[in-house]
Design a protein around this motif. Structure first.
Motif, PDB file in Angstrom:
ATOM      1  N   THR A 109      56.497  17.581  45.656  1.00 41.02           N
ATOM      2  CA  THR A 109      56.075  16.295  46.219  1.00 41.02           C
ATOM      3  C   THR A 109      54.547  16.240  46.239  1.00 41.02           C
ATOM      4  O   THR A 109      53.875  17.260  46.139  1.00 41.02           O
ATOM      5  CB  THR A 109      56.599  16.128  47.654  1.00 41.02           C
ATOM      6  N   ILE A 110      54.013  15.049  46.367  1.00 44.32           N
ATOM      7  CA  ILE A 110      52.564  14.850  46.442  1.00 44.32           C
ATOM      8  C   ILE A 110      52.150  14.978  47.899  1.00 44.32           C
ATOM      9  O   ILE A 110      52.757  14.376  48.779  1.00 44.32           O
ATOM     10  CB  ILE A 110      52.171  13.472  45.876  1.00 44.32           C
ATOM     11  N   ASN A 111      51.091  15.774  48.153  1.00 43.48           N
ATOM     12  CA  ASN A 111      50.630  15.981  49.511  1.00 43.48           C
ATOM     13  C   ASN A 111      49.204  16.524  49.462  1.00 43.48           C
ATOM     14  O   ASN A 111      48.682  16.796  48.392  1.00 43.48           O
ATOM     15  CB  ASN A 111      51.552  16.956  50.252  1.00 43.48           C
ATOM     16  N   GLY A 112      48.583  16.671  50.616  1.00 37.42           N
ATOM     17  CA  GLY A 112      47.256  17.261  50.726  1.00 37.42           C
ATOM     18  C   GLY A 112      46.181  16.261  51.081  1.00 37.42           C
ATOM     19  O   GLY A 112      46.353  15.047  50.919  1.00 37.42           O
ATOM     20  N   TYR A 113      45.061  16.784  51.601  1.00 34.76           N
ATOM     21  CA  TYR A 113      43.913  15.940  51.946  1.00 34.76           C
ATOM     22  C   TYR A 113      43.485  15.131  50.721  1.00 34.76           C
ATOM     23  O   TYR A 113      43.213  13.941  50.806  1.00 34.76           O
ATOM     24  CB  TYR A 113      42.779  16.825  52.454  1.00 34.76           C
ATOM     25  N   LYS A 114      43.417  15.786  49.588  1.00 38.23           N
ATOM     26  CA  LYS A 114      43.210  15.120  48.303  1.00 38.23           C
ATOM     27  C   LYS A 114      44.594  15.132  47.637  1.00 38.23           C
ATOM     28  O   LYS A 114      45.017  16.161  47.122  1.00 38.23           O
ATOM     29  CB  LYS A 114      42.190  15.909  47.476  1.00 38.23           C
ATOM     30  N   PRO A 115      45.335  14.027  47.698  1.00 38.29           N
ATOM     31  CA  PRO A 115      46.737  14.032  47.237  1.00 38.29           C
ATOM     32  C   PRO A 115      46.899  14.605  45.828  1.00 38.29           C
ATOM     33  O   PRO A 115      46.189  14.235  44.906  1.00 38.29           O
ATOM     34  CB  PRO A 115      47.127  12.556  47.283  1.00 38.29           C
ATOM     35  N   HIS A 116      47.833  15.551  45.710  1.00 37.75           N
ATOM     36  CA  HIS A 116      48.082  16.226  44.447  1.00 37.75           C
ATOM     37  C   HIS A 116      49.508  16.771  44.453  1.00 37.75           C
ATOM     38  O   HIS A 116      50.189  16.762  45.475  1.00 37.75           O
ATOM     39  CB  HIS A 116      47.087  17.375  44.250  1.00 37.75           C
ATOM     40  N   LYS A 117      49.946  17.260  43.316  1.00 37.80           N
ATOM     41  CA  LYS A 117      51.261  17.878  43.171  1.00 37.80           C
ATOM     42  C   LYS A 117      51.091  19.153  42.361  1.00 37.80           C
ATOM     43  O   LYS A 117      50.036  19.411  41.788  1.00 37.80           O
ATOM     44  CB  LYS A 117      52.245  16.922  42.500  1.00 37.80           C
ATOM     45  N   HIS A 118      52.156  19.948  42.305  1.00 40.29           N
ATOM     46  CA  HIS A 118      52.177  21.194  41.542  1.00 40.29           C
ATOM     47  C   HIS A 118      53.450  21.243  40.701  1.00 40.29           C
ATOM     48  O   HIS A 118      54.479  20.701  41.096  1.00 40.29           O
ATOM     49  CB  HIS A 118      52.187  22.413  42.470  1.00 40.29           C
ATOM     50  N   MET A 119      53.395  21.951  39.602  1.00 37.32           N
ATOM     51  CA  MET A 119      54.580  22.241  38.789  1.00 37.32           C
ATOM     52  C   MET A 119      55.123  23.600  39.234  1.00 37.32           C
ATOM     53  O   MET A 119      54.380  24.430  39.753  1.00 37.32           O
ATOM     54  CB  MET A 119      54.226  22.297  37.306  1.00 37.32           C
ATOM     55  N   TYR A 120      56.407  23.830  39.025  1.00 38.81           N
ATOM     56  CA  TYR A 120      57.007  25.136  39.307  1.00 38.81           C
ATOM     57  C   TYR A 120      58.147  25.371  38.324  1.00 38.81           C
ATOM     58  O   TYR A 120      58.714  24.427  37.761  1.00 38.81           O
ATOM     59  CB  TYR A 120      57.510  25.225  40.756  1.00 38.81           C
ATOM     60  N   SER A 121      58.475  26.615  38.089  1.00 38.80           N
ATOM     61  CA  SER A 121      59.625  26.978  37.259  1.00 38.80           C
ATOM     62  C   SER A 121      59.969  28.431  37.533  1.00 38.80           C
ATOM     63  O   SER A 121      59.154  29.196  38.022  1.00 38.80           O
ATOM     64  CB  SER A 121      59.311  26.774  35.766  1.00 38.80           C
ATOM     65  N   GLY A 122      61.193  28.790  37.228  1.00 33.76           N
ATOM     66  CA  GLY A 122      61.601  30.171  37.437  1.00 33.76           C
ATOM     67  C   GLY A 122      63.070  30.387  37.158  1.00 33.76           C
ATOM     68  O   GLY A 122      63.754  29.514  36.601  1.00 33.76           O
ATOM     69  N   LYS A 123      63.524  31.563  37.546  1.00 36.83           N
ATOM     70  CA  LYS A 123      64.917  31.962  37.400  1.00 36.83           C
ATOM     71  C   LYS A 123      65.399  32.435  38.765  1.00 36.83           C
ATOM     72  O   LYS A 123      64.668  33.111  39.483  1.00 36.83           O
ATOM     73  CB  LYS A 123      65.046  33.116  36.405  1.00 36.83           C
ATOM     74  N   THR A 124      66.633  32.085  39.107  1.00 41.16           N
ATOM     75  CA  THR A 124      67.201  32.584  40.358  1.00 41.16           C
ATOM     76  C   THR A 124      67.504  34.067  40.194  1.00 41.16           C
ATOM     77  O   THR A 124      67.540  34.594  39.085  1.00 41.16           O
ATOM     78  CB  THR A 124      68.513  31.857  40.710  1.00 41.16           C
ATOM     79  N   GLY A 125      67.781  34.713  41.301  1.00 40.06           N
ATOM     80  CA  GLY A 125      68.322  36.069  41.257  1.00 40.06           C
ATOM     81  C   GLY A 125      69.794  36.012  40.892  1.00 40.06           C
ATOM     82  O   GLY A 125      70.381  34.935  40.732  1.00 40.06           O
ATOM     83  N   ASN A 126      70.421  37.171  40.797  1.00 37.63           N
ATOM     84  CA  ASN A 126      71.849  37.249  40.521  1.00 37.63           C
ATOM     85  C   ASN A 126      72.635  36.639  41.671  1.00 37.63           C
ATOM     86  O   ASN A 126      72.132  36.501  42.781  1.00 37.63           O
ATOM     87  CB  ASN A 126      72.260  38.715  40.291  1.00 37.63           C
ATOM     88  N   GLU A 127      73.864  36.277  41.420  1.00 32.83           N
ATOM     89  CA  GLU A 127      74.704  35.637  42.430  1.00 32.83           C
ATOM     90  C   GLU A 127      74.953  36.538  43.637  1.00 32.83           C
ATOM     91  O   GLU A 127      75.003  37.751  43.508  1.00 32.83           O
ATOM     92  CB  GLU A 127      76.026  35.207  41.812  1.00 32.83           C
ATOM     93  N   VAL A 128      75.081  35.927  44.796  1.00 37.54           N
ATOM     94  CA  VAL A 128      75.380  36.618  46.038  1.00 37.54           C
ATOM     95  C   VAL A 128      76.585  35.926  46.653  1.00 37.54           C
ATOM     96  O   VAL A 128      76.580  34.700  46.826  1.00 37.54           O
ATOM     97  CB  VAL A 128      74.181  36.537  47.018  1.00 37.54           C
ATOM     98  N   SER A 129      77.604  36.684  47.002  1.00 40.16           N
ATOM     99  CA  SER A 129      78.819  36.104  47.605  1.00 40.16           C
ATOM    100  C   SER A 129      78.604  35.770  49.047  1.00 40.16           C
ATOM    101  O   SER A 129      77.817  36.330  49.733  1.00 40.16           O
ATOM    102  CB  SER A 129      79.985  37.066  47.500  1.00 40.16           C
TER     103      SER A 129
END
Length: 129
Positions: A109-129
């Motif tokens: 989301t856009i936020n901050g004193y000077k409004p801005h956003k960030h990108m993110y990406s990744g991989k989850t860990g293995n499944e947990v029951s």
């Protein structure tokens, strides 16, 4: 249409600033199938001279069938602000030794004193029951 679920509720004794306490529902089966979650963490892109880290768990999804997970978390607090991260993972990717993970990516989301956003990406860990 109703989908049967089973699980249990954990009541927290922690009290928020407004006097409320919380309950967490742990879903253990969805429509008769065992469910699982994944942990995820990472760092956002470096924008507006900083980045944030994040940590969370996906929502439960049925095991043993093609599926995706919804996820939601809040980034770390930095320079007076934080950002929301939310979305849906990609499909399950098998791990040779058993289990699977999911890839995810998006924009905060856009936020901050000077409004801005960030990108993110990744991989989850293995499944947990």
């Amino acid at each position: 249409m109703q989908i049967p679920i089973t699980g249990f509720i954990y009541e927290s004794n922690d009290v928020s600033l407004n006097g409320d306490h919380s309950h967490v529902l742990y879903v253990t089966s969805l429509d008769g199938r065992r469910v699982h979650i994944h942990g995820f963490s990472g760092f956002t892109s470096f924008d507006d001279d900083h980045r944030h880290d994040y940590l969370g768990r996906t929502e439960p999804a049925p095991s043993g069938v093609p599926h995706v997970h919804r996820y939601f978390t809040i980034t770390s607090f930095f320079d007076g602000h934080e950002h929301r991260i939310e979305g849906t993972t990609g499909p399950a990717i098998d791990i040779p030794c058993g289990g699977h993970y999911h890839e995810f990516k998006g924009t905060t989301t856009i936020n901050g004193y000077k409004p801005h956003k960030h990108m993110y990406s990744g991989k989850t860990g293995n499944e947990v029951s």
